[in-house]
Design an enzyme around this catalytic site. Sequence first.
Site, short mmCIF file in Angstrom:
data_model
loop_
_atom_site.label_atom_id
_atom_site.label_comp_id
_atom_site.label_asym_id
_atom_site.label_seq_id
_atom_site.Cartn_x
_atom_site.Cartn_y
_atom_site.Cartn_z
N HIS A 1 0.80 -1.23 0.00
CA HIS A 1 0.00 0.00 0.00
C HIS A 1 0.84 1.28 0.00
CE1 HIS A 1 1.16 -0.55 4.14
NE2 HIS A 1 0.95 0.74 4.31
N HIS B 1 1.64 6.93 -0.83
CA HIS B 1 0.76 6.11 0.01
C HIS B 1 -0.52 5.86 -0.76
CE1 HIS B 1 -1.35 4.57 3.50
NE2 HIS B 1 -0.20 4.58 4.16
#
Length: 150
Positions: free
Chosen positions: A58, A73
């Site tokens: 992620h 992110h």
Amino acid sequence: MTTTVTSPLPGRVVGLAGVPDPVFAGAMVGPGTAIDPPREPIEAVAPVDGQIVSMHPHAFVVMDENGHGVLTHLGIDTVTLKGKGFELLAAKGDRVKRGQALVKWNPADVETAGRSPISPIVALEASAEQLGDVVESGDVTAGSDLFTWS
């Protein structure tokens, strides 16, 4: 030396203030901007030439030759998905070129899982004064300039 950070994703720039997370929105991780990606399968690409110093499904950090670490992110609270829906295309320690695909993911799946796909792009260990020409709105493609870092 100045680093130009380019967008790792296509989408609509919402700026850090548009991130539905107080830590990112408050620039506590660092200054930068954020992108609301299209709801379709896409690849996240390297925002600078450099070495991957952190790699998770992620999120990833690429450090350039100036020692500038750029965090991408992918979505908010996506760590809770435990990698589901993310495919790594590179590994920690790899040397990468700007625009090189690092992660395949589908923002629509992130949204379906109850998470925001809005993705912060942050200059780690930087002050807001070190960034210039920060894009806070508008549409971008992967590879569009997001900000400079001096």
